[in-house]
Design an enzyme around this catalytic site. Structure first.
Site, short mmCIF file in Angstrom:
data_model
loop_
_atom_site.label_atom_id
_atom_site.label_comp_id
_atom_site.label_asym_id
_atom_site.label_seq_id
_atom_site.Cartn_x
_atom_site.Cartn_y
_atom_site.Cartn_z
N ARG A 65 38.41 33.59 40.67
CA ARG A 65 38.59 32.09 41.08
C ARG A 65 38.24 31.22 40.24
O ARG A 65 38.21 29.82 40.48
CB ARG A 65 38.93 31.95 42.49
CG ARG A 65 39.75 32.83 43.34
CD ARG A 65 41.14 33.03 43.11
NE ARG A 65 41.80 33.92 43.64
CZ ARG A 65 42.92 34.64 43.61
NH1 ARG A 65 43.35 34.57 42.30
NH2 ARG A 65 43.67 35.51 44.36
N ASP A 304 41.30 45.05 43.58
CA ASP A 304 42.10 44.03 43.48
C ASP A 304 41.79 42.84 44.24
O ASP A 304 42.58 42.02 44.90
CB ASP A 304 43.74 44.51 43.66
CG ASP A 304 44.65 43.44 43.11
OD1 ASP A 304 44.21 42.58 42.42
OD2 ASP A 304 45.79 43.73 43.15
#
Length: 424
Positions: A65, A304
């Site tokens: 992110r 993931d």
């Protein structure tokens, strides 16, 4: 901080060198020493009795992110979470804001990663903006530090562009990581089946994955290039990959712990922490994934890791963001496969360390003398409650909250420096 240690009395599991024995491992100046070398005076000892001493785990598929959504996770917080989960390295996907589709963004990630607790390997975008229209500049990104390319989070819809990506990436020795999804079939929010019908939610059929897996295999076979299939979730995808490997196609694959631990039944109650893409599948799919891990059809386990705040998750199920965190739960969930005799200890290390390094072309995944001392110590018996107040990641979006998990990384060492230590 010392970069020299003598790790004593541990079970050393090093599949790359066919080693599985009880013994000592000497680390000198951040590297694995020759086992015949005498221990210099003053080297501190680590008692590893009852522990596994393995090459540092590598997560080849995470979302950090940063840049752009640091309130969910940033490189430093993600690295701390990874270290606590036993990972000494991780590959971060390019769907940041801005997207990592050029050398400038790659260089920023590399610079930030220099401060991280573990090694961070950037993955560059296949296409500019991950829009699937024009290839990104692979050579410049490779020079800046990417280890692979992917538009993960979005499929590459244009088959000609994907063909060119495979050919172009092979010139730079970069694996192409495919987000295998036929988007026209993927407008649902969970796996298409009886559970979705009962809950009144629109489903995503298994064919949405398998159609694109078939295309990627066909293109890899056509070009002779390497393709890696991310987050495999279906039995049919497993069969396609198994058959392709049998023909000699250069295809590798990963799955994530939630696909061999949970099924679509976890969505009952409309729990948005069980919403992800690809979605949790049926019990039959879960069993096929386990078998594929055992027989080598699936090469690696990756998390993931997809952190989201409550802003994206505490909403109606249809509107909730896809994804869960996974860096801190991957190891104990995989250890459950060992206890259930699906895989053995050596295969666990292959899936979490050796093969991720091999696929990404990293000189890692081994305890060979001379190798950099990236090491994980695992207590396979240690139980812990995975509660929200214990989560290291900035986000808490996990379906495994409040589970009692067994098996934990108790020490994570990167280049001889201890980055995580539960006082072994």
């Amino acid at each position: 901080m010392s970069a020299s240690w003598c790790i004593k009395n541990g079970r050393i599991i090093d599949p790359a060198n066919k080693i599985d024995r009880i013994g000592d491992l000497l680390v000198l100046d951040g590297c694995i020493a020759n086992p015949k070398q005498p221990i210099p005076p003053g080297v501190p000892e680590i008692d590893a009795q009852g522990l596994w001493v393995v090459p540092g785990l590598i997560d080849m598929h995470v979302h950090l992110r940063e840049p752009g959504e640091e309130y969910k996770e940033d490189i430093l917080s993600g690295a701390r979470a990874a270290a606590s989960g036993g990972f000494t390295g991780m590959a971060c996907m390019p769907n940041t804001k801005p997207i990592n589709d050029c050398a400038a963004v790659t260089a920023m990630i590399v610079a930030r990663a220099a401060e991280a607790a573990i090694r961070v390997y950037p993955v560059g975008a296949i296409s500019l903006g991950c829009e699937g229209k024009q290839l990104a500049e692979f050579g410049e990104m490779r020079e800046a530090g990417v280890v692979a390319v992917s538009d993960d989070g979005r499929p590459v819809r244009d088959s000609q562009l994907m063909r060119r990506a495979l050919e172009y990436a092979s010139d730079f020795g970069l694996p192409v990581i495919s987000h295998s999804e036929e988007a026209s079939l993927s407008s649902g929010v969970m796996h298409e089946g009886p559970v979705a019908t009962r809950l009144g939610l629109k489903g995503i059929p298994a064919a949405a994955e398998t159609i694109m897996v078939y295309r990627e295999i066909a293109l890899a076979e056509l070009t002779g290039a390497q393709v890696h299939i991310a987050h495999v979730s279906t039995a049919m995808a497993v069969e396609l990959i198994r058959a392709a490997k049998g023909r000699g196609v250069r295809v590798t694959a990963e799955t994530a712990p939630h696909y061999f631990t949970l099924t679509d039944e976890a969505v009952a109650g409309y729990d948005t922490n069980a919403k992800m893409n690809p979605p949790l599948r049926s019990a039959a799919d879960r069993e096929a994934i386990k078998q594929a891990l055992a027989d080598g059809t699936i090469d690696a386990i990756a998390t993931d890791h997809a952190p989201h705040s409550i802003l994206e998750k505490e909403v109606e199920f249809d509107l909730a963001a896809n994804g869960i965190i996974g860096l801190e739960t991957a190891l104990p969930l995989t250890l459950a496969l060992v206890r259930d005799h699906v895989i053995d200890e050596r295969r666990l290390v292959e899936l979490l360390a050796v093969m991720p390094a091999t696929i990404l072309g990293l000189a890692k995944g081994t305890l060979h003398p001379g190798a950099v001392a990236d090491i994980t110590l695992i207590d396979p018996q240690r139980q812990f409650a995975y509660s929200a107040d214990q989560v290291v990641s900035k986000s808490r979006n996990s379906p495994f909250l409040d589970w009692i998990l067994q098996g934990r990384a108790v020490l994570t060492m990167v280049g001889g420096a201890i980055r995580h230590n539960l006082s072994v």
